[in-house]
Write a protein that holds these residues in place. Structure first.
Motif, PDB file in Angstrom:
ATOM      1  N   ALA A  20     -22.044 -16.047  32.364  1.00 53.70           N
ATOM      2  CA  ALA A  20     -22.409 -17.369  31.838  1.00 53.70           C
ATOM      3  C   ALA A  20     -21.113 -18.153  31.709  1.00 53.70           C
ATOM      4  O   ALA A  20     -20.136 -17.662  31.136  1.00 53.70           O
ATOM      5  N   THR A  21     -21.080 -19.313  32.281  1.00 57.84           N
ATOM      6  CA  THR A  21     -19.839 -20.092  32.309  1.00 57.84           C
ATOM      7  C   THR A  21     -20.106 -21.554  31.983  1.00 57.84           C
ATOM      8  O   THR A  21     -21.195 -22.062  32.258  1.00 57.84           O
ATOM      9  N   ALA A  22     -19.107 -22.201  31.386  1.00 61.97           N
ATOM     10  CA  ALA A  22     -19.210 -23.652  31.172  1.00 61.97           C
ATOM     11  C   ALA A  22     -18.376 -24.372  32.228  1.00 61.97           C
ATOM     12  O   ALA A  22     -18.782 -25.398  32.760  1.00 61.97           O
TER      13      ALA A  22
ATOM     14  N   GLY B  92      -9.293 -16.949  29.959  1.00 59.81           N
ATOM     15  CA  GLY B  92      -9.693 -17.674  31.159  1.00 59.81           C
ATOM     16  C   GLY B  92      -8.830 -18.892  31.419  1.00 59.81           C
ATOM     17  O   GLY B  92      -7.623 -18.892  31.141  1.00 59.81           O
ATOM     18  N   VAL B  93      -9.456 -19.908  31.946  1.00 55.95           N
ATOM     19  CA  VAL B  93      -8.756 -21.184  32.176  1.00 55.95           C
ATOM     20  C   VAL B  93      -8.964 -22.031  30.925  1.00 55.95           C
ATOM     21  O   VAL B  93     -10.092 -22.219  30.469  1.00 55.95           O
ATOM     22  N   VAL B  94      -7.854 -22.505  30.387  1.00 55.34           N
ATOM     23  CA  VAL B  94      -7.936 -23.340  29.183  1.00 55.34           C
ATOM     24  C   VAL B  94      -7.510 -24.742  29.600  1.00 55.34           C
ATOM     25  O   VAL B  94      -6.339 -24.981  29.912  1.00 55.34           O
TER      26      VAL B  94
ATOM     27  N   ALA C  96     -18.308 -16.916  28.870  1.00 54.38           N
ATOM     28  CA  ALA C  96     -17.256 -17.709  28.232  1.00 54.38           C
ATOM     29  C   ALA C  96     -17.541 -17.735  26.729  1.00 54.38           C
ATOM     30  O   ALA C  96     -18.695 -17.597  26.305  1.00 54.38           O
ATOM     31  N   VAL C  97     -16.473 -17.883  25.947  1.00 54.49           N
ATOM     32  CA  VAL C  97     -16.611 -17.950  24.486  1.00 54.49           C
ATOM     33  C   VAL C  97     -16.427 -19.392  24.024  1.00 54.49           C
ATOM     34  O   VAL C  97     -15.455 -20.052  24.387  1.00 54.49           O
ATOM     35  N   HIS C  98     -17.391 -19.876  23.258  1.00 56.34           N
ATOM     36  CA  HIS C  98     -17.252 -21.164  22.575  1.00 56.34           C
ATOM     37  C   HIS C  98     -17.528 -20.910  21.106  1.00 56.34           C
ATOM     38  O   HIS C  98     -18.527 -20.263  20.768  1.00 56.34           O
ATOM     39  N   ASP C  99     -16.658 -21.392  20.264  1.00 58.62           N
ATOM     40  CA  ASP C  99     -16.854 -21.231  18.814  1.00 58.62           C
ATOM     41  C   ASP C  99     -17.100 -19.770  18.438  1.00 58.62           C
ATOM     42  O   ASP C  99     -18.039 -19.438  17.715  1.00 58.62           O
ATOM     43  N   ARG C 100     -16.252 -18.918  18.994  1.00 62.60           N
ATOM     44  CA  ARG C 100     -16.233 -17.480  18.675  1.00 62.60           C
ATOM     45  C   ARG C 100     -17.551 -16.762  18.964  1.00 62.60           C
ATOM     46  O   ARG C 100     -17.914 -15.800  18.282  1.00 62.60           O
ATOM     47  N   ALA C 101     -18.263 -17.242  19.970  1.00 63.68           N
ATOM     48  CA  ALA C 101     -19.532 -16.602  20.355  1.00 63.68           C
ATOM     49  C   ALA C 101     -19.777 -16.826  21.842  1.00 63.68           C
ATOM     50  O   ALA C 101     -19.220 -17.753  22.447  1.00 63.68           O
TER      51      ALA C 101
ATOM     52  N   MET D 213      -8.452 -10.949  17.753  1.00 59.42           N
ATOM     53  CA  MET D 213      -9.344 -10.216  16.843  1.00 59.42           C
ATOM     54  C   MET D 213     -10.775 -10.748  16.876  1.00 59.42           C
ATOM     55  O   MET D 213     -11.679 -10.151  16.297  1.00 59.42           O
ATOM     56  N   GLU D 214     -10.969 -11.908  17.527  1.00 57.89           N
ATOM     57  CA  GLU D 214     -12.325 -12.460  17.589  1.00 57.89           C
ATOM     58  C   GLU D 214     -13.258 -11.576  18.423  1.00 57.89           C
ATOM     59  O   GLU D 214     -14.472 -11.738  18.367  1.00 57.89           O
ATOM     60  N   ALA D 215     -12.670 -10.643  19.180  1.00 56.11           N
ATOM     61  CA  ALA D 215     -13.515  -9.741  19.989  1.00 56.11           C
ATOM     62  C   ALA D 215     -14.570  -9.062  19.113  1.00 56.11           C
ATOM     63  O   ALA D 215     -15.733  -8.942  19.508  1.00 56.11           O
TER      64      ALA D 215
ATOM     65  N   GLY E 222     -16.394 -22.517  34.807  1.00 53.04           N
ATOM     66  CA  GLY E 222     -16.156 -21.790  36.066  1.00 53.04           C
ATOM     67  C   GLY E 222     -15.239 -20.586  36.005  1.00 53.04           C
ATOM     68  O   GLY E 222     -15.284 -19.741  36.899  1.00 53.04           O
ATOM     69  N   SER E 223     -14.378 -20.477  34.981  1.00 53.31           N
ATOM     70  CA  SER E 223     -13.399 -19.381  35.058  1.00 53.31           C
ATOM     71  C   SER E 223     -14.053 -18.011  34.845  1.00 53.31           C
ATOM     72  O   SER E 223     -13.598 -17.010  35.406  1.00 53.31           O
ATOM     73  N   THR E 224     -15.133 -17.965  34.081  1.00 53.96           N
ATOM     74  CA  THR E 224     -15.823 -16.687  33.873  1.00 53.96           C
ATOM     75  C   THR E 224     -16.478 -16.217  35.173  1.00 53.96           C
ATOM     76  O   THR E 224     -16.490 -15.024  35.475  1.00 53.96           O
ATOM     77  N   GLU E 225     -16.974 -17.163  35.939  1.00 58.01           N
ATOM     78  CA  GLU E 225     -17.554 -16.791  37.239  1.00 58.01           C
ATOM     79  C   GLU E 225     -16.482 -16.159  38.125  1.00 58.01           C
ATOM     80  O   GLU E 225     -16.724 -15.151  38.801  1.00 58.01           O
TER      81      GLU E 225
END
Ligand SMILES: Cc1cc2nc3c(=O)[nH]c(=O)nc-3n(C[C@H](O)[C@H](O)[C@H](O)COP(=O)(O)O)c2cc1C
Length: 178
Positions: free
Chosen positions: A8-10, A124-126, A54-59, A101-103, A12-15
């Motif tokens: 799941a990507t917003a 990923g790409v920031v 991808a992670v947004h807002d620690r989720a 640590m958010e993992a 593209g970097s996760t893809e």
């Protein structure tokens, strides 16, 4: 053995990371399908799953989390590896450690749905544009950097570990006496 690499990507970097994992597993002889995790993606007919968001807002992104929720019955008892793509590597010093640590927080939201063999957090790409003007300024102010922080070698090493585990499962299946 058939493996689903879902993502799941917003932006593209996760893809991209999912495709590196898929290439590595294919290179080890696995029959791999790479697919976005969305409603309608079938999880039937696979022996193992490598799923990442991808992670947004620690989720995880809602689409990825919903996918796990909807597919949990099918995933139960199957080997599942999870990966998350965030920004720890774009930070420095104590903040990087804190972000790493958010993992545990990310995984905590997912373990009701699956019990993964392992969960890995990558960077990923920031990109500046994704944060908006204020968010980008705040990120820079805490020492954050923008760029592509994906570490292909680290991703491939992780994928090799998955292939090693699957090799063991495959060998055990082949040599089962009955
Ligand atoms: C709105 C927004 C919120 C984010 N929140 C987090 C976060 O809580 N933790 C984190 O590690 N990364 C966070 N990130 C960084 C992204 O996870 C990172 O840039 C990732 O590479 C994006 O993956 P994608 O290119 O597949 O969408 C956030 C990015 C955006 C745009």
């Amino acid at each position: 053995m058939k493996v689903l690499v879902g993502y799941a990507t917003a932006a593209g970097s996760t893809e991209g990371i999912a495709r590196w994992i898929a290439d590595r597993l294919s290179g080890r002889g696995y029959d791999v399908v790479t697919h976005v995790m969305e409603e309608g993606t079938s999880t039937a007919g696979y022996d193992a799953y490598v799923l990442g968001s991808a992670v947004h807002d620690r989720a995880w992104l809602p689409a990825g989390a919903a996918f796990l929720r909807h597919q949990r019955k099918l995933l139960k008892g199957k080997p599942v590896w999870l990966f998350s793509v965030g920004l720890p590597g774009a930070l420095r010093g104590p903040l990087r450690r804190w972000a790493g640590m958010e993992a545990a927080t990310i995984l905590g939201e997912l373990v009701d749905e699956v019990t993964p063999v392992e969960h890995q957090l990558f960077t990923g790409v920031v990109s500046k544009g994704a944060f908006g003007r204020f968010g980008a300024l705040a990120f820079r102010a805490v020492g954050g950097c923008f760029g592509d922080f994906r570490d292909r070698a680290a991703v491939e090493t992780w994928a090799d570990g998955i292939a090693d585990s699957l090799d063991t499962v495959k060998a055990a299946t082949i040599h089962r006496p009955y």
